[in-house]
Design a protein around this motif. Structure first.
Motif, PDB file in Angstrom:
ATOM      1  N   ASN A 289       4.390   2.475   6.908  1.00 27.72           N
ATOM      2  CA  ASN A 289       4.243   2.479   4.992  1.00 27.72           C
ATOM      3  C   ASN A 289       5.197   0.587   4.536  1.00 27.72           C
ATOM      4  O   ASN A 289       4.835   0.310   3.484  1.00 27.72           O
ATOM      5  CB  ASN A 289       5.276   3.306   4.432  1.00 27.72           C
ATOM      6  CG  ASN A 289       5.625   4.711   4.226  1.00 27.72           C
ATOM      7  OD1 ASN A 289       4.243   4.682   3.400  1.00 27.72           O
ATOM      8  ND2 ASN A 289       5.276   5.287   4.944  1.00 27.72           N
TER       9      ASN A 289
ATOM     10  N   TYR B  67       1.462  -0.993   5.405  1.00 30.97           N
ATOM     11  CA  TYR B  67       0.297  -0.571   4.771  1.00 30.97           C
ATOM     12  C   TYR B  67       0.169  -1.200   3.232  1.00 30.97           C
ATOM     13  O   TYR B  67      -0.675  -1.641   2.565  1.00 30.97           O
ATOM     14  CB  TYR B  67       0.549   0.812   4.318  1.00 30.97           C
ATOM     15  CG  TYR B  67      -0.831   1.753   3.120  1.00 30.97           C
ATOM     16  CD1 TYR B  67      -2.498   1.149   3.264  1.00 30.97           C
ATOM     17  CD2 TYR B  67      -0.134   2.245   2.318  1.00 30.97           C
ATOM     18  CE1 TYR B  67      -3.422   2.280   2.211  1.00 30.97           C
ATOM     19  CE2 TYR B  67      -0.575   2.170   1.045  1.00 30.97           C
ATOM     20  CZ  TYR B  67      -2.704   2.662   1.409  1.00 30.97           C
ATOM     21  OH  TYR B  67      -3.317   3.362   0.290  1.00 30.97           O
ATOM     22  N   ARG B  68       1.419  -0.868   2.607  1.00 36.41           N
ATOM     23  CA  ARG B  68       1.391  -1.776   1.289  1.00 36.41           C
ATOM     24  C   ARG B  68       1.607  -2.933   1.114  1.00 36.41           C
ATOM     25  O   ARG B  68       1.068  -3.697   0.097  1.00 36.41           O
ATOM     26  CB  ARG B  68       3.201  -1.581   1.278  1.00 36.41           C
ATOM     27  CG  ARG B  68       3.341  -0.057   0.937  1.00 36.41           C
ATOM     28  CD  ARG B  68       3.275   0.579  -1.087  1.00 36.41           C
ATOM     29  NE  ARG B  68       3.699   1.740  -0.036  1.00 36.41           N
ATOM     30  CZ  ARG B  68       2.792   2.759  -0.773  1.00 36.41           C
ATOM     31  NH1 ARG B  68       0.725   3.076  -1.943  1.00 36.41           N
ATOM     32  NH2 ARG B  68       2.777   4.397  -0.991  1.00 36.41           N
TER      33      ARG B  68
ATOM     34  N   PHE C 252       0.208   5.129 -11.432  1.00 30.67           N
ATOM     35  CA  PHE C 252       1.290   4.491 -10.906  1.00 30.67           C
ATOM     36  C   PHE C 252       1.180   3.717  -9.413  1.00 30.67           C
ATOM     37  O   PHE C 252       1.218   2.191  -9.585  1.00 30.67           O
ATOM     38  CB  PHE C 252       2.675   5.036 -11.332  1.00 30.67           C
ATOM     39  CG  PHE C 252       3.493   4.260 -10.548  1.00 30.67           C
ATOM     40  CD1 PHE C 252       4.046   2.697 -11.911  1.00 30.67           C
ATOM     41  CD2 PHE C 252       4.148   3.786  -9.563  1.00 30.67           C
ATOM     42  CE1 PHE C 252       4.903   1.492 -11.175  1.00 30.67           C
ATOM     43  CE2 PHE C 252       5.454   3.099  -8.966  1.00 30.67           C
ATOM     44  CZ  PHE C 252       5.465   2.149 -10.076  1.00 30.67           C
ATOM     45  N   SER C 253       1.501   4.837  -8.750  1.00 31.02           N
ATOM     46  CA  SER C 253       0.504   4.013  -7.031  1.00 31.02           C
ATOM     47  C   SER C 253      -0.274   2.919  -6.417  1.00 31.02           C
ATOM     48  O   SER C 253      -0.065   2.095  -6.294  1.00 31.02           O
ATOM     49  CB  SER C 253       0.134   5.431  -6.461  1.00 31.02           C
ATOM     50  OG  SER C 253       0.652   4.966  -4.915  1.00 31.02           O
TER      51      SER C 253
ATOM     52  N   LEU D   7       0.659  -0.221  -8.974  1.00 29.65           N
ATOM     53  CA  LEU D   7       1.935  -0.828  -7.927  1.00 29.65           C
ATOM     54  C   LEU D   7       1.145  -1.673  -7.317  1.00 29.65           C
ATOM     55  O   LEU D   7       1.422  -2.761  -6.625  1.00 29.65           O
ATOM     56  CB  LEU D   7       2.898   0.050  -7.513  1.00 29.65           C
ATOM     57  CG  LEU D   7       3.819  -0.274  -6.484  1.00 29.65           C
ATOM     58  CD1 LEU D   7       4.949  -1.179  -7.560  1.00 29.65           C
ATOM     59  CD2 LEU D   7       5.253   0.809  -6.185  1.00 29.65           C
TER      60      LEU D   7
ATOM     61  N   MET E 145       0.958  -6.073  -6.603  1.00 32.45           N
ATOM     62  CA  MET E 145       1.963  -5.717  -5.432  1.00 32.45           C
ATOM     63  C   MET E 145       0.946  -7.513  -4.821  1.00 32.45           C
ATOM     64  O   MET E 145       1.194  -7.437  -4.075  1.00 32.45           O
ATOM     65  CB  MET E 145       1.845  -5.197  -4.399  1.00 32.45           C
ATOM     66  CG  MET E 145       3.171  -4.046  -4.994  1.00 32.45           C
ATOM     67  SD  MET E 145       4.737  -4.511  -3.629  1.00 32.45           S
ATOM     68  CE  MET E 145       5.547  -3.182  -4.063  1.00 32.45           C
TER      69      MET E 145
ATOM     70  N   ILE F 146      10.949  -0.358  -1.522  1.00 33.51           N
ATOM     71  CA  ILE F 146      10.466   0.646  -0.441  1.00 33.51           C
ATOM     72  C   ILE F 146      11.107   1.390   0.156  1.00 33.51           C
ATOM     73  O   ILE F 146      11.641   2.520   1.260  1.00 33.51           O
ATOM     74  CB  ILE F 146       8.957   0.282  -0.621  1.00 33.51           C
ATOM     75  CG1 ILE F 146       7.897   0.208  -2.268  1.00 33.51           C
ATOM     76  CG2 ILE F 146       7.634   1.681   0.331  1.00 33.51           C
ATOM     77  CD1 ILE F 146       6.977  -0.682  -1.651  1.00 33.51           C
TER      78      ILE F 146
ATOM     79  N   LEU G  72       6.515  -7.960 -11.004  1.00 33.13           N
ATOM     80  CA  LEU G  72       5.352  -6.548 -10.474  1.00 33.13           C
ATOM     81  C   LEU G  72       5.729  -5.698 -12.141  1.00 33.13           C
ATOM     82  O   LEU G  72       4.508  -4.964 -12.687  1.00 33.13           O
ATOM     83  CB  LEU G  72       6.397  -5.992 -10.040  1.00 33.13           C
ATOM     84  CG  LEU G  72       5.859  -6.515  -8.047  1.00 33.13           C
ATOM     85  CD1 LEU G  72       6.390  -5.517  -7.536  1.00 33.13           C
ATOM     86  CD2 LEU G  72       4.653  -5.654  -8.112  1.00 33.13           C
ATOM     87  N   GLN G  73       6.681  -5.917 -13.353  1.00 30.73           N
ATOM     88  CA  GLN G  73       7.213  -5.569 -14.308  1.00 30.73           C
ATOM     89  C   GLN G  73       5.985  -5.871 -15.639  1.00 30.73           C
ATOM     90  O   GLN G  73       5.828  -5.194 -16.359  1.00 30.73           O
ATOM     91  CB  GLN G  73       8.350  -5.442 -14.346  1.00 30.73           C
ATOM     92  CG  GLN G  73       9.349  -4.696 -15.784  1.00 30.73           C
ATOM     93  CD  GLN G  73       9.156  -5.970 -17.053  1.00 30.73           C
ATOM     94  OE1 GLN G  73       9.137  -6.726 -16.467  1.00 30.73           O
ATOM     95  NE2 GLN G  73       9.241  -5.582 -18.081  1.00 30.73           N
TER      96      GLN G  73
ATOM     97  N   GLY H 289      12.725  -2.233 -18.349  1.00 31.47           N
ATOM     98  CA  GLY H 289      10.973  -2.195 -16.976  1.00 31.47           C
ATOM     99  C   GLY H 289      11.147  -2.321 -15.804  1.00 31.47           C
ATOM    100  O   GLY H 289      11.214  -1.520 -14.838  1.00 31.47           O
TER     101      GLY H 289
ATOM    102  N   LEU I  56      10.468   0.524 -13.461  1.00 36.39           N
ATOM    103  CA  LEU I  56       9.618   0.351 -11.763  1.00 36.39           C
ATOM    104  C   LEU I  56      10.403   0.596 -10.529  1.00 36.39           C
ATOM    105  O   LEU I  56       9.852   0.865  -9.839  1.00 36.39           O
ATOM    106  CB  LEU I  56       9.476  -1.064 -11.712  1.00 36.39           C
ATOM    107  CG  LEU I  56       9.165  -2.343 -10.412  1.00 36.39           C
ATOM    108  CD1 LEU I  56       7.185  -1.736 -10.436  1.00 36.39           C
ATOM    109  CD2 LEU I  56       8.839  -3.992 -11.036  1.00 36.39           C
TER     110      LEU I  56
ATOM    111  N   MET J 110       9.391   3.130  -7.803  1.00 34.08           N
ATOM    112  CA  MET J 110       8.755   2.793  -6.518  1.00 34.08           C
ATOM    113  C   MET J 110       9.255   3.412  -5.349  1.00 34.08           C
ATOM    114  O   MET J 110       8.757   3.736  -4.339  1.00 34.08           O
ATOM    115  CB  MET J 110       9.334   1.489  -6.171  1.00 34.08           C
ATOM    116  CG  MET J 110       8.564   0.089  -6.932  1.00 34.08           C
ATOM    117  SD  MET J 110       9.362  -0.916  -6.714  1.00 34.08           S
ATOM    118  CE  MET J 110       8.153  -1.783  -5.514  1.00 34.08           C
TER     119      MET J 110
ATOM    120  N   ILE K 194       6.776   7.086  -4.916  1.00 32.39           N
ATOM    121  CA  ILE K 194       5.182   6.734  -3.772  1.00 32.39           C
ATOM    122  C   ILE K 194       5.339   8.008  -3.268  1.00 32.39           C
ATOM    123  O   ILE K 194       6.648   6.873  -2.432  1.00 32.39           O
ATOM    124  CB  ILE K 194       4.997   5.189  -4.840  1.00 32.39           C
ATOM    125  CG1 ILE K 194       6.085   4.939  -3.518  1.00 32.39           C
ATOM    126  CG2 ILE K 194       5.038   4.555  -5.975  1.00 32.39           C
ATOM    127  CD1 ILE K 194       5.332   2.664  -2.837  1.00 32.39           C
TER     128      ILE K 194
ATOM    129  N   VAL L  74       3.032   7.533   3.234  1.00 35.48           N
ATOM    130  CA  VAL L  74       2.002   7.686   3.832  1.00 35.48           C
ATOM    131  C   VAL L  74       2.248   7.979   5.344  1.00 35.48           C
ATOM    132  O   VAL L  74       3.298   7.247   5.552  1.00 35.48           O
ATOM    133  CB  VAL L  74       0.818   6.368   3.978  1.00 35.48           C
ATOM    134  CG1 VAL L  74      -0.321   5.969   3.116  1.00 35.48           C
ATOM    135  CG2 VAL L  74       1.555   4.717   4.528  1.00 35.48           C
TER     136      VAL L  74
END
Lengths: 186, 187
Positions: A36, A39-40, A126-127, A130, A134, A150, A180-181, B42, B46, B50, B53, B56
């Protein structure tokens, strides 16, 4: 069955003494968490899995490099983070070459550069949004935000993994979140 | 607290790390500034999103792939180990390499010393004579190879000296050449 009563540090100590089963247990515990994270960072599941394997290979071949002065997870994330950053650099270099190598005709199919990168994000999911946002963050900011928001690691652990003071980590995470926001709002 | 400080403290506020005075300033600013209030909202959203999500997971072949990588690495390591452990005539690789270098040097030098039959013989006298004969046509021999004809050089020197004497010492005599130029310059 995974034995969660045994700490990571005990497992790596057993592996250092030659117990192969301890290594399997470590892999079992961390493979998805690391996937994870990577991957992100890379946004490519196959490359991410390959890199997680490489991380465990490094643990296997350099098992005696770990000393119990730091948490095992910190050591593991440091290896994965370094490999991911190296891979990202390679990918960027390759991308630069491939674009500069395009002939005039091929340039018609190039993605146009938009002055405001924030407007590149249009997907509704959203994913995905995001992930796109990112990818626009500088690698250091991205690493820290992923690890904190995360992976839910502590500021102290993140500071050890990325090798910068806690104050810098906190301020970068704050700025990364704001960025990000702002990107996701548009 | 101003907007800049508010932004800088958003994460600390969310994490509950602000001291009492900063916390007070932060909440007061939030009530008075709608832009900053919206920013805080915001960031909170967020962070909440997060956590939702999808994660994986590794593929079924993950362990096989890792095993393959470990085996490849171990095979490579064993080949390197074999090379390192290889001891020809009981010597370590560095000694063996040095020994091989010495033997090669000796073979080559003995070949050069004793096998002179096939080496070409160079006759330097003939070469220099050929060089003299190969002077390009139209050039006086002394200008091309002045050192090879000392007698001629001496006569040239004498000639130059006699010219110098005629023209009051130092300057050479160019009268002939000047006349020639004047003649050519006339229409």
């Amino acid at each position: 069955m995974p034995d969660f009563k045994v700490t990571d540090e005990e497992l790596i100590a057993r592996f250092q003494e030659g117990e192969e089963r301890a290594f399997n247990e470590i892999v079992f515990r961390y493979k998805d968490r690391l996937l994870n994270f990577v991957y992100r960072f890379l946004n490519d599941i196959d490359k991410a899995e390959d890199l997680v394997q490489d991380t465990f290979l490094k643990v296997y071949t350099h098992k005696h490099s770990y000393q119990e002065i730091a948490k095992f997870s910190t050591w593991l994330y440091t290896i994965a983070g370094n490999l991911a950053r190296t891979e990202l650099r390679k990918l960027k270099r390759r991308k630069t070459y491939s674009i500069s190598d395009l002939s005039y005709d091929n340039k018609e199919y190039e993605i146009p550069l938009i002055d405001n990168p924030e407007s590149q994000i249009e997907s509704s999911d959203f994913s995905q949004n995001l992930q796109k946002a990112m990818n626009l963050l500088p690698p250091d900011f991205k690493t820290m935000v992923i690890l904190r928001d995360i992976q839910e690691l502590s500021y102290e652990d993140i500071s050890k993994i990325v090798g910068v003071p806690i104050g810098t980590v906190k301020s970068r995470i704050n700025r990364g979140r704001l960025k990000l926001q702002s990107m996701l709002k548009h | 607290m101003n907007c800049y400080n508010f932004e800088a403290n958003i994460s600390a506020y969310i994490d509950g790390e602000l001291n009492q005075s900063d916390w007070k300033g932060f909440t007061e600013h939030q009530q008075n500034c709608t832009a900053c209030k919206s920013k805080l909202k915001g960031v909170r959203e967020l962070l909440g999103n997060m956590k939702t999500i999808p994660e994986v997971t590794t593929s079924d072949d993950f362990f096989k792939g890792l095993q393959r990588k470990i085996e490849t690495h171990e095979n490579r390591s064993s080949i390197i180990a074999k090379i390192v452990e290889f001891k020809p005539f009981g010597m370590n690789p560095l000694q063996a390499l040095g020994f091989a270098a010495v033997v090669t040097f000796m073979v080559i030098s003995s070949f050069m010393l004793f096998n002179t039959d096939r080496l070409p013989v160079v006759h330097f006298d003939e070469l220099s004579r050929e060089n003299q004969l190969n002077v390009p046509a139209g050039l006086p021999e002394q200008s091309a190879y002045p050192q090879q004809n000392p007698a001629m050089m001496a006569s040239d020197h004498n000639q130059a000296d006699s010219t110098k004497d005629k023209n009051h010492g130092n300057a050479p005599n160019y009268d002939n050449q000047m006349q020639l130029v004047n003649q050519q310059g006339r229409p």
